[in-house]
Design a protein around this motif. Structure first.
Motif, mmCIF file in Angstrom:
data_model
loop_
_atom_site.group_PDB
_atom_site.id
_atom_site.type_symbol
_atom_site.label_atom_id
_atom_site.label_comp_id
_atom_site.label_asym_id
_atom_site.label_seq_id
_atom_site.Cartn_x
_atom_site.Cartn_y
_atom_site.Cartn_z
ATOM 1 N N ASP A 187 0.826 -1.206 0.000
ATOM 2 C CA ASP A 187 0.000 0.000 0.000
ATOM 3 C C ASP A 187 0.858 1.253 0.000
ATOM 4 O OD1 ASP A 187 -2.655 1.371 0.370
ATOM 5 O OD2 ASP A 187 -1.685 2.006 2.228
ATOM 6 N N LYS A 263 -7.099 -7.467 -0.220
ATOM 7 C CA LYS A 263 -7.096 -6.508 0.886
ATOM 8 C C LYS A 263 -7.004 -7.218 2.229
ATOM 9 C CE LYS A 263 -9.528 -2.515 2.786
ATOM 10 N NZ LYS A 263 -9.217 -2.924 4.191
ATOM 11 N N GLN A 266 -3.439 -8.368 2.695
ATOM 12 C CA GLN A 266 -2.521 -7.269 3.013
ATOM 13 C C GLN A 266 -2.728 -6.767 4.440
ATOM 14 O OE1 GLN A 266 0.096 -6.426 1.154
ATOM 15 N NE2 GLN A 266 -0.651 -8.122 -0.121
ATOM 16 N N ASP A 267 -3.970 -6.702 4.897
ATOM 17 C CA ASP A 267 -4.252 -6.293 6.283
ATOM 18 C C ASP A 267 -3.626 -7.278 7.258
ATOM 19 O OD1 ASP A 267 -5.644 -4.142 5.341
ATOM 20 O OD2 ASP A 267 -7.640 -5.008 5.672
ATOM 21 N N GLN A 268 -3.718 -8.571 6.943
ATOM 22 C CA GLN A 268 -3.135 -9.584 7.803
ATOM 23 C C GLN A 268 -1.614 -9.460 7.852
ATOM 24 O OE1 GLN A 268 -4.553 -11.683 9.842
ATOM 25 N NE2 GLN A 268 -2.646 -12.711 10.456
ATOM 26 N N THR A 270 0.123 -6.753 7.415
ATOM 27 C CA THR A 270 0.452 -5.556 8.188
ATOM 28 C C THR A 270 0.373 -5.827 9.680
ATOM 29 O OG1 THR A 270 -0.327 -4.092 6.432
ATOM 30 C CG2 THR A 270 -0.192 -3.159 8.645
ATOM 31 N N ARG A 271 -0.668 -6.538 10.115
ATOM 32 C CA ARG A 271 -0.799 -6.870 11.541
ATOM 33 C C ARG A 271 0.367 -7.741 11.996
ATOM 34 N NH1 ARG A 271 -6.343 -7.248 10.053
ATOM 35 N NH2 ARG A 271 -6.151 -9.501 9.722
ATOM 36 N N GLN A 310 1.393 4.628 11.527
ATOM 37 C CA GLN A 310 0.552 5.405 10.627
ATOM 38 C C GLN A 310 0.923 6.884 10.674
ATOM 39 O OE1 GLN A 310 -1.636 3.912 8.428
ATOM 40 N NE2 GLN A 310 -1.464 5.966 7.546
#
Length: 341
Positions: A187, A263, A266-268, A270-271, A310
């Motif tokens: 991202d 998505k 990618q969220d997984q 990142t976590r 962030q």
């Protein structure tokens, strides 16, 4: 009574078919590889300059068709970095055409504002002649706040160069201490590209019958519908556009599923990256690890880390955007007043 009754009938049929299409999902962002201008010129015994001019006229028609359908963003492949390898005469012709068209845009400022058209030029514009850089910068700056319709012109662009450019931006951000290596993700890489301001690409059309992307929007087209049309670009019609949209509608659900799956993945990732970073920090503070875990849970610490990550990313991206804006404003400020009037 119409002077051209056959055109009146055609227009009614066009509107009817357009209304039927709009009953289904309509792409919001369409990319176009406008291929076939030179072959069109050869086919019709005209010089290449005339072929490229016909191609530009076809773009104007196509933008009208798109807007009538509710397609509010179009990205076109106007000039590849590879095109600099063409003959000197042809490159000069394309530069002159670009020069004329951008100057013409600035002569129609009122129309651009009235219709709310935003012009963006994506690519390494520093490779272009200085006066064209300044023309581009003026058009981009003048229309940047318009929202009704967006035209992205990929000029002095290739997708591979864009990705390399984005990686250099990330490396610079890490070296300046604005972001960490662990902050880098798909991202964030995408947000460093020339195309970062674009909506998600829904449909990519290539004319001329060639079945390849020619280094255009390679990253952005990963979850897009591809339509290869067997017609030279100046011969492209509204019916070819309708057919491409129908192809998109048939594949719409599969595209949505693929995007959603990506998505979630990618969220997984990142976590998991945030968790590893927190645990690495705790391992470096081995003597205090037990005290830290007593005072704050790992889950809360991961959440805090995500918030700080962030914040770092936002600071980095804001600086990147400011640098790009300043570059364009400096180009405009250096433009001779006599040329800008």
């Amino acid at each position: 009574m119409s002077w051209f009754p056959e055109r009146q009938q055609h227009s009614w049929l066009q509107r009817t078919c357009g209304s039927i299409l709009k009953a289904g999902p309509i792409p919001k962002h369409v990319g176009i590889i406008m291929d076939g201008n030179r072959r069109f010129a050869s086919k019709n015994s005209m010089d290449r300059a005339e072929g490229h001019l016909r191609g530009f006229d076809k773009l104007a028609d196509t933008l009208d068709w798109c807007l009538n359908l509710g397609i509010t963003e179009v990205t076109v492949y106007a000039f590849s970095i590879e095109n600099f390898k063409r003959s000197k005469d042809e490159v000069s012709c394309l530069m002159e055409l670009a020069r004329q068209k951008f100057e013409r845009l600035m002569q129609e400022k009122d129309m651009l504002q009235k219709h709310g058209v935003c012009i963006r030029v994506l690519g390494d514009i520093k490779l272009l002649p200085l006066d064209i850089q300044q023309n581009i910068a003026e058009a981009v700056n003048f229309t940047k706040n318009n929202k009704r319709a967006i035209l992205n012109v990929c000029f002095a662009y290739t997708a591979r160069d864009d990705m390399c450019h984005a990686m250099r931006e990330l490396a610079s951000g890490v070296s300046q201490g604005l972001i960490r290596e662990s902050d880098i993700s798909e991202d964030l890489l995408q947000k460093c590209m020339y195309t970062s301001s674009c909506k998600q690409l829904d449909l990519l059309i290539r004319t001329s019958g060639e079945v390849r992307l020619s280094d255009f929007l390679l990253w952005e087209s990963a979850f897009s519908c591809l339509a290869f049309v067997k017609v030279l670009w100046p011969e492209f019609s509204v019916w070819h556009l309708y057919a491409a949209i129908l192809h998109y509608q048939r594949n719409h659900q599969a595209l949505q599923n693929a995007r959603q799956s990506s998505k979630l993945e990618q969220d997984q990732l990142t976590r998991e990256s945030d968790y590893r970073s927190v645990m690495e920090e705790l391992d470096k503070q081995a003597d205090e690890k037990d005290k830290l875990q007593e005072r704050i849970s790992v889950q809360d610490r991961v959440q805090q880390y995500a918030t700080l990550r962030q914040a770092r990313i936002n600071t980095f991206l804001n600086q990147l955007e400011a640098e790009r804006t300043n570059m364009l404003e400096n180009m405009v400020s250096k433009r001779p007043v006599s040329c800008a009037s």
